[in-house]
Write a protein that holds these residues in place. Structure first.
Motif, mmCIF file in Angstrom:
data_model
loop_
_atom_site.group_PDB
_atom_site.id
_atom_site.type_symbol
_atom_site.label_atom_id
_atom_site.label_comp_id
_atom_site.label_asym_id
_atom_site.label_seq_id
_atom_site.Cartn_x
_atom_site.Cartn_y
_atom_site.Cartn_z
ATOM 1 N N ASP A 121 0.501 -1.119 -0.356
ATOM 2 C CA ASP A 121 0.140 -0.342 -0.269
ATOM 3 C C ASP A 121 1.056 1.170 -0.303
ATOM 4 O O ASP A 121 1.522 1.540 0.951
ATOM 5 C CB ASP A 121 -0.663 -0.274 1.516
ATOM 6 C CG ASP A 121 -1.939 1.242 1.482
ATOM 7 O OD1 ASP A 121 -2.189 2.116 -0.236
ATOM 8 O OD2 ASP A 121 -2.741 1.260 2.172
ATOM 9 N N THR A 122 1.574 1.837 -1.809
ATOM 10 C CA THR A 122 2.144 2.727 -1.261
ATOM 11 C C THR A 122 1.707 3.328 -2.866
ATOM 12 O O THR A 122 1.143 3.057 -3.558
ATOM 13 C CB THR A 122 3.356 2.214 -1.208
ATOM 14 O OG1 THR A 122 4.022 3.624 -2.065
ATOM 15 C CG2 THR A 122 4.436 1.044 -2.177
ATOM 16 N N ASN A 123 2.332 5.060 -2.427
ATOM 17 C CA ASN A 123 1.880 5.614 -3.704
ATOM 18 C C ASN A 123 3.062 6.093 -4.915
ATOM 19 O O ASN A 123 3.322 6.297 -5.469
ATOM 20 C CB ASN A 123 0.871 6.620 -3.798
ATOM 21 C CG ASN A 123 1.664 7.957 -3.242
ATOM 22 O OD1 ASN A 123 2.123 7.595 -2.402
ATOM 23 N ND2 ASN A 123 1.554 9.051 -3.468
ATOM 24 N N HIS A 124 4.456 5.206 -4.166
ATOM 25 C CA HIS A 124 5.473 5.570 -5.056
ATOM 26 C C HIS A 124 5.309 5.291 -6.270
ATOM 27 O O HIS A 124 5.552 4.390 -6.972
ATOM 28 C CB HIS A 124 6.366 4.378 -3.942
ATOM 29 C CG HIS A 124 7.753 5.093 -4.426
ATOM 30 N ND1 HIS A 124 8.797 3.816 -5.121
ATOM 31 C CD2 HIS A 124 8.518 5.717 -3.830
ATOM 32 C CE1 HIS A 124 9.743 4.592 -5.091
ATOM 33 N NE2 HIS A 124 9.834 5.645 -4.482
ATOM 34 N N ASN A 125 5.848 6.352 -6.957
ATOM 35 C CA ASN A 125 6.086 6.650 -8.016
ATOM 36 C C ASN A 125 6.663 7.866 -8.670
ATOM 37 O O ASN A 125 6.810 9.145 -7.923
ATOM 38 C CB ASN A 125 4.445 6.536 -8.870
ATOM 39 C CG ASN A 125 4.336 5.734 -10.605
ATOM 40 O OD1 ASN A 125 5.605 5.545 -10.875
ATOM 41 N ND2 ASN A 125 3.504 5.934 -10.399
#
Length: 283
Positions: A121-125
């Motif tokens: 669960d991460t939006n790392h981008n």
């Protein structure tokens, strides 16, 4: 020995400058501890997500350095610090993962306990964009404006960098400036992974803190010290259909860091594995 006896009415220094106290302090204070955030501690010197400073050592080492520095500048004996990493998932390389650790150091009782959370669960981008519309498309995909952004002309250039972008005006100003100063006609835009600009990451820090609290509340059956935790997972849980050993956990081993006492617990997740996890029933 109860944790209240060890920690009640003591002060813990939380080494953060990114508002992690929002999720960490209420949980730690359940132990009877008063959590204080120092105003004169710069945790960025131990590494930044925005590349200005490379992280000091491993993830755990960096967290430990933060906690030790907090103790050094305050003279207290109890400290907490956290550190996060973002990388491709070991089994799913095209998906980002987030590992958060929260370290709890008690110099008075010579204790070090670490809580952790590993999450997809991460939006790392990140993305290279060549106009404002592409920047907006990326921004909304990663949860902007609730999640902050970072913009720079080149991912290798940390001198001209816009951080903590949370409004349309800030985004347009940063992208237009970076495009004007880009030698390639493209600019680098990415998620701001600092805790106060990333509510998704903040939730993972909270989960790591809950894991820490669970470990603190687990006492060694031999010496009574907190932090009696799993140090080994033993595979071989039998299949419910054919009883062949699978790769799932059959037993876990707990060990005390203080006195070395260890104990094995069988079938922590149930006595049998689903046949869907069996290499023979479901090759």
């Amino acid at each position: 020995m109860k944790n209240q006896q060890l920690f009640s009415n003591r002060v813990a220094i939380l080494a953060t400058m990114h508002q992690k106290e929002i999720v960490i302090a209420p949980l730690i204070e359940q132990l009877g501890i008063k959590v204080i955030v120092p105003t004169n501690l710069n945790t960025d010197v131990f590494g930044t997500f925005t590349r200005e400073i490379e992280r000091s050592g491993t993830q755990i080492e960096a967290a430990r350095l933060k906690a030790e520095k907090a103790l050094a500048i305050t003279g207290e004996s109890l400290a907490i610090a956290s550190e996060g990493t973002f990388c491709p998932h070991p089994s799913l390389p095209y998906i980002s993962s987030n590992r958060e650790i929260v370290i709890f150091i008690d110099k008075e009782n010579e204790l070090e306990i670490i809580g952790e959370e590993f999450s997809l669960d991460t939006n790392h981008n990140y993305q290279l964009v060549q106009n404002l519309q592409e920047a907006y498309n990326f921004a909304f995909k990663v949860g902007f404006p609730e999640h902050g952004l970072i913009v720079l002309a080149s991912p290798k250039d940390s001198h001209e960098i816009f951080k903590g972008i949370t409004t349309n005006e800030q985004l347009e100003e940063a992208v237009n400036y970076a495009l004007k100063n880009s030698s390639t006609g493209k600019v680098h835009i990415e998620t701001d992974m600092r805790a106060m600009y990333n509510p998704t990451r903040m939730k993972n820090i909270e989960k790591a803190t809950r894991n820490l609290l669970k470990k603190i509340n687990n006492f060694c059956p031999s010496c009574g010290i907190p932090g009696f935790e799993i140090t080994q997972r033993i595979k071989g849980l039998p299949c419910a259909s054919c009883y062949t050993p699978t790769l799932l956990t059959r037993a876990v081993k707990y060990q005390c860091k203080k006195c070395g006492f260890s104990q094995e617990e069988l079938f922590p997740d149930g006595q049998y594995a689903d046949p869907g996890q069996c290499m023979y029933c479901n090759p």
